[in-house]
Design an enzyme around this catalytic site. Structure first.
Site, PDB file in Angstrom:
ATOM      1  N   CYS A 182       1.232  -4.575   2.763  1.00  0.00           N
ATOM      2  CA  CYS A 182      -0.182  -4.412   3.088  1.00  0.00           C
ATOM      3  C   CYS A 182      -0.626  -5.302   4.229  1.00  0.00           C
ATOM      4  O   CYS A 182      -1.612  -5.004   4.912  1.00  0.00           O
ATOM      5  CB  CYS A 182      -1.039  -4.660   1.851  1.00  0.00           C
ATOM      6  SG  CYS A 182      -0.810  -6.296   1.123  1.00  0.00           S
ATOM      7  N   GLY A 234      -2.826  -0.670  -4.199  1.00  0.00           N
ATOM      8  CA  GLY A 234      -2.242   0.587  -3.763  1.00  0.00           C
ATOM      9  C   GLY A 234      -2.987   1.151  -2.575  1.00  0.00           C
ATOM     10  O   GLY A 234      -3.590   0.420  -1.786  1.00  0.00           O
ATOM     11  N   GLY A 235      -2.970   2.490  -2.454  1.00  0.00           N
ATOM     12  CA  GLY A 235      -3.549   3.147  -1.305  1.00  0.00           C
ATOM     13  C   GLY A 235      -5.034   3.408  -1.427  1.00  0.00           C
ATOM     14  O   GLY A 235      -5.596   3.456  -2.525  1.00  0.00           O
ATOM     15  N   GLU A 260      -7.018  -3.974  -3.992  1.00  0.00           N
ATOM     16  CA  GLU A 260      -6.435  -4.305  -2.693  1.00  0.00           C
ATOM     17  C   GLU A 260      -5.792  -3.014  -2.202  1.00  0.00           C
ATOM     18  O   GLU A 260      -4.833  -2.525  -2.792  1.00  0.00           O
ATOM     19  CB  GLU A 260      -5.416  -5.437  -2.834  1.00  0.00           C
ATOM     20  CG  GLU A 260      -4.985  -6.018  -1.494  1.00  0.00           C
ATOM     21  CD  GLU A 260      -3.839  -5.250  -0.879  1.00  0.00           C
ATOM     22  OE1 GLU A 260      -4.098  -4.426   0.029  1.00  0.00           O
ATOM     23  OE2 GLU A 260      -2.704  -5.454  -1.299  1.00  0.00           O
ATOM     24  N   THR A 306      -6.177   6.658  -3.499  1.00  0.00           N
ATOM     25  CA  THR A 306      -6.076   6.452  -4.945  1.00  0.00           C
ATOM     26  C   THR A 306      -7.157   5.492  -5.420  1.00  0.00           C
ATOM     27  O   THR A 306      -7.776   5.691  -6.477  1.00  0.00           O
ATOM     28  CB  THR A 306      -4.689   5.915  -5.318  1.00  0.00           C
ATOM     29  OG1 THR A 306      -3.686   6.810  -4.826  1.00  0.00           O
ATOM     30  CG2 THR A 306      -4.540   5.783  -6.828  1.00  0.00           C
ATOM     31  N   GLY A 307      -7.412   4.443  -4.649  1.00  0.00           N
ATOM     32  CA  GLY A 307      -8.456   3.492  -5.011  1.00  0.00           C
ATOM     33  C   GLY A 307      -9.824   4.147  -5.088  1.00  0.00           C
ATOM     34  O   GLY A 307     -10.615   3.862  -5.999  1.00  0.00           O
ATOM     35  N   ASN A 345       6.038  -2.174  -3.720  1.00  0.00           N
ATOM     36  CA  ASN A 345       6.556  -3.013  -2.642  1.00  0.00           C
ATOM     37  C   ASN A 345       6.765  -4.471  -3.037  1.00  0.00           C
ATOM     38  O   ASN A 345       7.587  -5.161  -2.431  1.00  0.00           O
ATOM     39  CB  ASN A 345       5.655  -2.914  -1.408  1.00  0.00           C
ATOM     40  CG  ASN A 345       4.224  -3.302  -1.698  1.00  0.00           C
ATOM     41  OD1 ASN A 345       3.673  -2.971  -2.749  1.00  0.00           O
ATOM     42  ND2 ASN A 345       3.607  -4.011  -0.769  1.00  0.00           N
TER      43      ASN A 345
END
Length: 483
Positions: A286, A232-233, A252, A236-237, A156
Site C-alpha cells: 500500500c 484492502g482495496g 486502510e 471493497t472498503g 500482502n
C-alpha cells in the site's frame, strides 16, 4: 525445506475446527499445492460470533498484567519459531524469504508494542467546575473496550497486518474475529497458535477461514460486531462502509504513492530508496512508490540511474536469499498489471525497462511520458511498476501528487528545509517522509490516509484509541469543593 504441509484447521473461539469442505492454498510461484484450510459456512461464523460474545466479557475483565503477559508470550513463541513463520509467509504468498523474515521480526515488535501500550490506556481528570453550577462535581474519564471486532486482512502482509489488529484488540480488552485473505490464511492461523501457547483465554480470538462471498457480508453486518477493521482495496472498503451499519470503521485502502525529487537531492540515495520502495514485495504494498516527480534539472540523471538500478534487481525463486523479487500473488493479478502497462503504452507512454510477464512473474517496470488519463496514472497498480515524470518545480510536483483520489503517504528528497515544510503543509497525505521514499513505516507511528486511502489510523497506540471509547464518570458531592 518442506513445501507442503498437512491441512490446517481454523481457530474458532479457542478450538481448532476442521471441515469437509476446504480451500486449497497454492504457491503463486508455480501453482504448487501448499496446504488446505477449512471453507467456513455462515453457520460457522454465527457460532464464532455467539462464542465470542462470551469471550468479549472475558477479555474486558482481564487485568492489564494478564494482557501484557499473553502478548509478550505470544511474541516469544513466534521468535522461537521464526524460521517456520517466515517459510510459511514466503510459501503461501509473494514475498521472498528475506522479505518474509523481515515481516516476522515486525510482527514480534508489533506484539511487544501492544504489550507496552496495554499499560498506557489512560484517561484524564475533568474540571467540572469550569461550568457554572458544577462546583460540587468531580470526575474523570477512562477508556473501555467496545466488544467484538471483525478484522479483514489482506494477502500482502499475512502475519504482521493481522498482528496489527489482534495485538491492540487484546491489549485493549476486546475480542476479535479475523477473516484472513483466502490465498494466504496459514500465517494468520500460526498467529492464533502463538496466542494459544501464550495462554490467551478461549473465545477471545477466532481466525475463521473462508470465502468472502460466503461469510463476508454476515461478518460486517452482524449487530454484535461493534467495529470492522479492514485493510484492502477501495472498492471493497466502500462496499463494507455501505453495508456495515452503525458501528466503528477503520480502513486502510491503499494508494498510488508519490515521491518528489528536487534538484538539490542526494540523487543516488533517492534512487536506491525509490527503487526499493517501488519493487519491495513485488510492488504489492500500500505504501509502494508508484509516481515519481523529478525536477527537470536532475531528471535525466535520476532516470538513468533509476533504470540502471532496476536492471540489477534479481527476479526469481523467492525461497533463495539472493532473490530480490518473486512472483505476484497469482497470474490473474500479473495479467491485470500487464494490461494496465499495455494500455499506457498504447496511449503514448514510453517503456524504459521491464514490461514482461511470465506466469505470475512480472518484471520490474519503469514508464515515462504516461498520459494522465490512463488507468495506471490514477489507480493503485499494486504491482512492480513505477512512473517517472519531469516537473518544473516543487509547486508543480505537489499539484500533480495531489491530483488523485488517494493520500496515504508520500516522500520528498531535498536538502532545503523550507521546501520540505512547504510539501508537509500542502500535500494531501496521512504521512510524508523527508529524504525517504513513501515506503517507510514503523509499527509505533499513526498510519493511515485521506481521501480514498481510508478512515482512521493504525499503529498500535492509535489502533487502541480506535478500539476503545471514553466513558465519563462524574461524582456529585454533598458540598462544594474548597479551593
Amino acid at each position: 525445506m518442506k513445501t507442503t504441509m498437512p491441512g490446517k484447521p481454523m481457530f474458532i473461539a479457542g478450538k481448532w475446527v476442521k471441515k469437509e469442505e476446504v480451500i486449497e492454498v497454492l504457491n503463486p510461484q508455480d501453482n504448487s499445492f501448499v496446504s488446505t484450510v477449512p471453507s467456513a459456512s455462515k453457520e460457522d461464523l454465527l457460532f464464532a460470533i455467539g462464542e465470542t460474545k462470551e469471550g468479549a466479557k472475558t477479555a474486558a475483565a482481564m487485568p492489564v498484567h494478564q494482557r501484557i503477559s499473553v502478548l509478550y508470550k505470544a511474541a516469544m513463541y513466534i521468535e522461537k519459531n521464526k524460521e517456520e513463520y517466515a517459510a510459511v509467509i514466503a510459501l503461501e504468498g509473494s514475498k521472498t524469504i528475506r522479505e518474509a523474515t523481515a515481516e516476522v521480526k515486525r510482527c514480534i515488535q508489533t506484539l511487544r508494542l501492544s504489550a507496552e501500550e496495554a499499560r498506557r490506556i489512560n484517561g484524564e481528570t475533568i474540571s467540572f467546575d469550569q461550568s457554572e453550577g458544577s462546583e460540587d462535581r468531580v470526575g474523570y474519564y477512562y477508556r473501555f473496550p467496545i466488544g467484538i471486532i471483525a478484522a479483514i486482512t489482506p494477502f500482502n502482509d499475512p502475519l504482521n497486518l493481522v498482528a496489527h489488529k489482534v495485538g491492540p484488540a487484546i491489549a485493549s480488552g476486546n475480542a476479535i474475529i479475523v477473516k484472513p485473505a483466502t490465498v494466504t490464511p496459514i500465517s494468520a492461523l500460526l498467529l492464533a497458535e502463538a496466542f494459544e501457547h501464550a495462554g490467551l483465554p478461549s473465545k477471545i480470538l477466532s481466525v475463521i477461514t473462508g470465502k468472502g462471498s460466503v461469510i463476508g457480508d454476515l461478518l460486517v453486518t452482524h449487530p454484535d460486531i461493534r467495529m470492522v477493521s479492514f485493510t484492502g482495496g477501495l472498492e471493497t472498503g466502500e462496499r463494507i462502509a455501505r453495508k456495515a451499519g452503525l458501528k466503528k470503521l477503520s480502513m486502510e485502502l491503499g494508494s498510488n504513492s508519490p515521491v518528489i525529487v528536487l534538484r538539490d537531492a542526494d540523487i543516488p540515495t533517492a534512487v536506491e530508496s525509490s527503487v526499493s520502495g517501488a519493487f519491495y514485495a513485488v510492488g504489492q504494498n500500500c505504501l509502494g512508490v508508484q509516481r515519481i516527480y523529478i525536477e527537470e534539472a536532475v531528471y535525466e540523471t535520476f532516470s538513468s540511474l533509476f533504470v540502471k538500478r532496476t536492471h540489477q534487481y534479481k527476479v526469481g525463486d523467492k525461497m533463495l536469499d539472493t532473490t530480490d523479487m518473486g512472483p505476484m500473488i497469482n497470474e490473474s493479478e500479473a495479467i491485470r498489471v500487464e494490461s494496465w502497462v499495455d494500455e499506457a503504452i498504447d496511449m503514448g507512454a514510453k517503456l524504459l525497462v521491464g514490461g514482461k510477464r511470465n506466469g505470475a512473474f512480472y518484471s520490474p517496470t519503469v514508464l515515462t511520458d504516461v498520459p494522465p488519463n490512463c488507468t495506471i496514472a490514477k489507480q493503485e497498480v499494486f504491482g512492480p511498476v513505477v512512473l517517472l515524470f519531469p516537473v518544473l518545480d516543487l509547486e508543480m510536483a505537489i499539484e500533480k501528487s495531489n491530483d488523485v483520489n488517494f493520500g496515504l503517504q508520500a516522500g520528498i528528497f531535498t536538502k532545503d528545509i523550507d521546501q520540505a515544510f512547504q510539501a508537509i503543509g500542502k500535500m494531501d497525505v496521512g504521512g510524508i517522509m523527508i529524504n525517504d521514499s513513501s515506503d517507510y513505516r514503523i509499527d509505533g507511528m499513526p498510519f493511515g490516509g485521506v481521501k480514498g486511502s481510508g478512515l482512521g489510523r493504525e499503529g498500535v497506540k492509535f489502533t487502541i484509541q480506535e478500539m476503545t471509547e471514553p466513558r465519563v464518570v462524574s461524582f456529585k458531592l454533598s458540598h462544594k469543593r474548597s479551593t
